[in-house]
Design a protein around this motif. Structure first.
Motif, PDB file in Angstrom:
ATOM      1  N   GLN A  39       0.851  -1.194   0.000  1.00 29.35           N
ATOM      2  CA  GLN A  39       0.000   0.000   0.000  1.00 29.35           C
ATOM      3  C   GLN A  39       0.880   1.234   0.000  1.00 29.35           C
ATOM      4  OE1 GLN A  39      -2.920   0.166   3.155  1.00 29.35           O
ATOM      5  NE2 GLN A  39      -4.172   1.606   2.004  1.00 29.35           N
ATOM      6  N   ALA A  40       0.752   2.006  -1.064  1.00 24.29           N
ATOM      7  CA  ALA A  40       1.480   3.270  -1.187  1.00 24.29           C
ATOM      8  C   ALA A  40       0.611   4.386  -0.617  1.00 24.29           C
ATOM      9  CB  ALA A  40       1.817   3.531  -2.646  1.00 24.29           C
ATOM     10  N   PRO A  41       1.227   5.498  -0.215  1.00 23.25           N
ATOM     11  CA  PRO A  41       0.453   6.612   0.345  1.00 23.25           C
ATOM     12  C   PRO A  41      -0.634   7.070  -0.608  1.00 23.25           C
ATOM     13  CG  PRO A  41       2.782   6.951   0.712  1.00 23.25           C
ATOM     14  CD  PRO A  41       2.674   5.762  -0.184  1.00 23.25           C
ATOM     15  N   GLY A  42      -1.853   7.188  -0.087  1.00 21.68           N
ATOM     16  CA  GLY A  42      -2.957   7.664  -0.884  1.00 21.68           C
ATOM     17  C   GLY A  42      -3.546   6.655  -1.851  1.00 21.68           C
ATOM     18  N   LYS A  43      -3.051   5.416  -1.792  1.00 24.67           N
ATOM     19  CA  LYS A  43      -3.536   4.384  -2.703  1.00 24.67           C
ATOM     20  C   LYS A  43      -4.104   3.213  -1.919  1.00 24.67           C
ATOM     21  CE  LYS A  43      -0.462   5.429  -6.578  1.00 24.67           C
ATOM     22  NZ  LYS A  43       0.476   4.855  -7.582  1.00 24.67           N
ATOM     23  N   GLN A  44      -4.894   2.411  -2.625  1.00 23.89           N
ATOM     24  CA  GLN A  44      -5.446   1.222  -1.999  1.00 23.89           C
ATOM     25  C   GLN A  44      -4.399   0.120  -1.913  1.00 23.89           C
ATOM     26  OE1 GLN A  44      -8.972   0.200  -4.292  1.00 23.89           O
ATOM     27  NE2 GLN A  44     -10.275   1.345  -2.872  1.00 23.89           N
ATOM     28  N   ARG A  45      -4.607  -0.768  -0.980  1.00 23.85           N
ATOM     29  CA  ARG A  45      -3.730  -1.925  -0.860  1.00 23.85           C
ATOM     30  C   ARG A  45      -3.909  -2.811  -2.097  1.00 23.85           C
ATOM     31  NH1 ARG A  45      -3.415  -4.913   4.894  1.00 23.85           N
ATOM     32  NH2 ARG A  45      -3.207  -2.696   5.394  1.00 23.85           N
ATOM     33  N   GLU A  46      -2.792  -3.305  -2.629  1.00 19.95           N
ATOM     34  CA  GLU A  46      -2.869  -4.123  -3.829  1.00 19.95           C
ATOM     35  C   GLU A  46      -2.064  -5.402  -3.676  1.00 19.95           C
ATOM     36  OE1 GLU A  46      -1.324  -1.742  -7.035  1.00 19.95           O
ATOM     37  OE2 GLU A  46       0.646  -1.495  -6.099  1.00 19.95           O
ATOM     38  N   LEU A  47      -2.512  -6.418  -4.392  1.00 24.87           N
ATOM     39  CA  LEU A  47      -1.841  -7.703  -4.367  1.00 24.87           C
ATOM     40  C   LEU A  47      -0.520  -7.637  -5.124  1.00 24.87           C
ATOM     41  CD1 LEU A  47      -1.897 -10.814  -3.848  1.00 24.87           C
ATOM     42  CD2 LEU A  47      -3.024 -11.003  -6.069  1.00 24.87           C
ATOM     43  N   VAL A  48       0.519  -8.215  -4.538  1.00 31.54           N
ATOM     44  CA  VAL A  48       1.814  -8.299  -5.196  1.00 31.54           C
ATOM     45  C   VAL A  48       2.063  -9.713  -5.700  1.00 31.54           C
ATOM     46  CG1 VAL A  48       4.306  -8.075  -4.889  1.00 31.54           C
ATOM     47  CG2 VAL A  48       2.764  -6.428  -3.801  1.00 31.54           C
ATOM     48  N   ALA A  49       1.924 -10.685  -4.801  1.00 34.55           N
ATOM     49  CA  ALA A  49       2.199 -12.076  -5.176  1.00 34.55           C
ATOM     50  C   ALA A  49       1.575 -13.014  -4.150  1.00 34.55           C
ATOM     51  CB  ALA A  49       3.705 -12.332  -5.261  1.00 34.55           C
ATOM     52  N   TYR A  59       1.589 -13.626  -9.667  1.00 29.72           N
ATOM     53  CA  TYR A  59       2.197 -12.309  -9.528  1.00 29.72           C
ATOM     54  C   TYR A  59       1.355 -11.242 -10.206  1.00 29.72           C
ATOM     55  CZ  TYR A  59       6.445 -14.844  -8.211  1.00 29.72           C
ATOM     56  OH  TYR A  59       7.356 -15.653  -7.571  1.00 29.72           O
ATOM     57  N   ALA A  60       1.369 -10.063  -9.609  1.00 27.49           N
ATOM     58  CA  ALA A  60       0.799  -8.912 -10.288  1.00 27.49           C
ATOM     59  C   ALA A  60       1.673  -8.582 -11.494  1.00 27.49           C
ATOM     60  CB  ALA A  60       0.738  -7.718  -9.348  1.00 27.49           C
ATOM     61  N   ARG A  66      10.514  -9.456 -11.821  1.00 24.85           N
ATOM     62  CA  ARG A  66      11.360  -8.705 -10.888  1.00 24.85           C
ATOM     63  C   ARG A  66      11.278  -9.255  -9.471  1.00 24.85           C
ATOM     64  NH1 ARG A  66      10.383  -3.440  -9.788  1.00 24.85           N
ATOM     65  NH2 ARG A  66       8.120  -3.620 -10.089  1.00 24.85           N
ATOM     66  N   PHE A  67      10.108  -9.687  -9.042  1.00 25.41           N
ATOM     67  CA  PHE A  67       9.892 -10.173  -7.676  1.00 25.41           C
ATOM     68  C   PHE A  67       9.685 -11.694  -7.698  1.00 25.41           C
ATOM     69  CE2 PHE A  67       7.872  -6.096  -5.668  1.00 25.41           C
ATOM     70  CZ  PHE A  67       8.924  -5.342  -6.159  1.00 25.41           C
ATOM     71  N   THR A  68      10.120 -12.329  -6.612  1.00 25.00           N
ATOM     72  CA  THR A  68       9.914 -13.765  -6.456  1.00 25.00           C
ATOM     73  C   THR A  68       9.414 -14.055  -5.047  1.00 25.00           C
ATOM     74  OG1 THR A  68      11.721 -14.255  -7.997  1.00 25.00           O
ATOM     75  CG2 THR A  68      10.971 -16.047  -6.583  1.00 25.00           C
ATOM     76  N   ILE A  69       8.296 -14.759  -4.973  1.00 27.12           N
ATOM     77  CA  ILE A  69       7.754 -15.169  -3.677  1.00 27.12           C
ATOM     78  C   ILE A  69       8.173 -16.613  -3.416  1.00 27.12           C
ATOM     79  CG2 ILE A  69       5.544 -15.941  -4.650  1.00 27.12           C
ATOM     80  CD1 ILE A  69       4.197 -14.923  -2.084  1.00 27.12           C
ATOM     81  N   SER A  70       8.454 -16.901  -2.161  1.00 27.13           N
ATOM     82  CA  SER A  70       8.834 -18.266  -1.796  1.00 27.13           C
ATOM     83  C   SER A  70       8.404 -18.527  -0.355  1.00 27.13           C
ATOM     84  CB  SER A  70      10.346 -18.480  -1.959  1.00 27.13           C
ATOM     85  OG  SER A  70      11.073 -17.613  -1.106  1.00 27.13           O
ATOM     86  N   ARG A  71       8.567 -19.770   0.048  1.00 31.73           N
ATOM     87  CA  ARG A  71       8.214 -20.128   1.415  1.00 31.73           C
ATOM     88  C   ARG A  71       9.145 -21.230   1.907  1.00 31.73           C
ATOM     89  NH1 ARG A  71       2.244 -21.604   1.306  1.00 31.73           N
ATOM     90  NH2 ARG A  71       2.635 -22.401   3.404  1.00 31.73           N
ATOM     91  N   THR A  90       7.831   1.927  -3.936  1.00 32.58           N
ATOM     92  CA  THR A  90       7.781   2.444  -2.574  1.00 32.58           C
ATOM     93  C   THR A  90       6.396   2.238  -1.975  1.00 32.58           C
ATOM     94  OG1 THR A  90       9.504   4.090  -2.977  1.00 32.58           O
ATOM     95  CG2 THR A  90       7.967   4.520  -1.165  1.00 32.58           C
ATOM     96  N   ALA A  91       6.353   1.576  -0.822  1.00 31.89           N
ATOM     97  CA  ALA A  91       5.077   1.257  -0.182  1.00 31.89           C
ATOM     98  C   ALA A  91       5.346   0.551   1.139  1.00 31.89           C
ATOM     99  CB  ALA A  91       4.233   0.349  -1.080  1.00 31.89           C
ATOM    100  N   VAL A  92       4.289   0.381   1.899  1.00 24.70           N
ATOM    101  CA  VAL A  92       4.328  -0.538   3.031  1.00 24.70           C
ATOM    102  C   VAL A  92       3.924  -1.909   2.506  1.00 24.70           C
ATOM    103  CG1 VAL A  92       3.422  -1.126   5.299  1.00 24.70           C
ATOM    104  CG2 VAL A  92       3.772   1.282   4.673  1.00 24.70           C
ATOM    105  N   TYR A  93       4.737  -2.901   2.777  1.00 27.37           N
ATOM    106  CA  TYR A  93       4.494  -4.261   2.303  1.00 27.37           C
ATOM    107  C   TYR A  93       3.966  -5.110   3.456  1.00 27.37           C
ATOM    108  CZ  TYR A  93       6.638  -3.282  -2.174  1.00 27.37           C
ATOM    109  OH  TYR A  93       6.903  -2.772  -3.420  1.00 27.37           O
ATOM    110  N   TYR A  94       2.876  -5.804   3.166  1.00 30.28           N
ATOM    111  CA  TYR A  94       2.216  -6.641   4.162  1.00 30.28           C
ATOM    112  C   TYR A  94       2.188  -8.093   3.690  1.00 30.28           C
ATOM    113  CZ  TYR A  94       0.167  -2.189   5.725  1.00 30.28           C
ATOM    114  OH  TYR A  94      -0.026  -0.915   6.164  1.00 30.28           O
TER     115      TYR A  94
END
Length: 115
Positions: A39-49, A59-60, A66-71, A90-94
């Protein structure tokens, strides 16, 4: 009580890399699907991966390649490897863990991409 804690955020230069971690406590990560959102300032939270228990990933479009999700279920941790970062990342990542009708969110970690 299930809790998620993200870490790894900070200031990074454009073109740089950052790895975020999300640790689940109070349960076993292998029971859950995991997603990263931002979630970036002034924007809605969005799915990344997202990543399922069977390691299916999604992935979005704006992070594909560019991004890789793993567990790592042994460590009860999910990761988001971010490469070729741009200022618009730039954002807060959740992180979110979900199972059936339940979902849990972490508190977020700030990522700032700037020179």
């Amino acid at each position: 009580q299930v809790q998620l804690v993200e870490s790894g955020g900070g200031l990074v230069q454009p073109g740089g890399s950052q790895r975020l971690s999300c640790v689940l406590s109070g349960s076993n990560l292998d029971l859950y699907g995991v997603g990263w959102y931002r979630q970036a300032p002034g924007k809605q939270r969005e799915l990344v991966a997202t990543i399922t228990g069977t390691l299916n990933t999604n992935y979005a479009d704006f992070v594909k390649g560019r991004f890789t999700i793993s567990r790592d279920n042994v460590k009860n941790t999910s990761y988001l490897q971010m490469n070729s970062l741009k200022p618009e990342d730039t954002a807060v990542y959740y992180c979110k863990a979900w199972r059936r009708t339940y979902e849990y969110w972490g508190q977020g970690t700030q990522v700032t991409v700037s020179s």
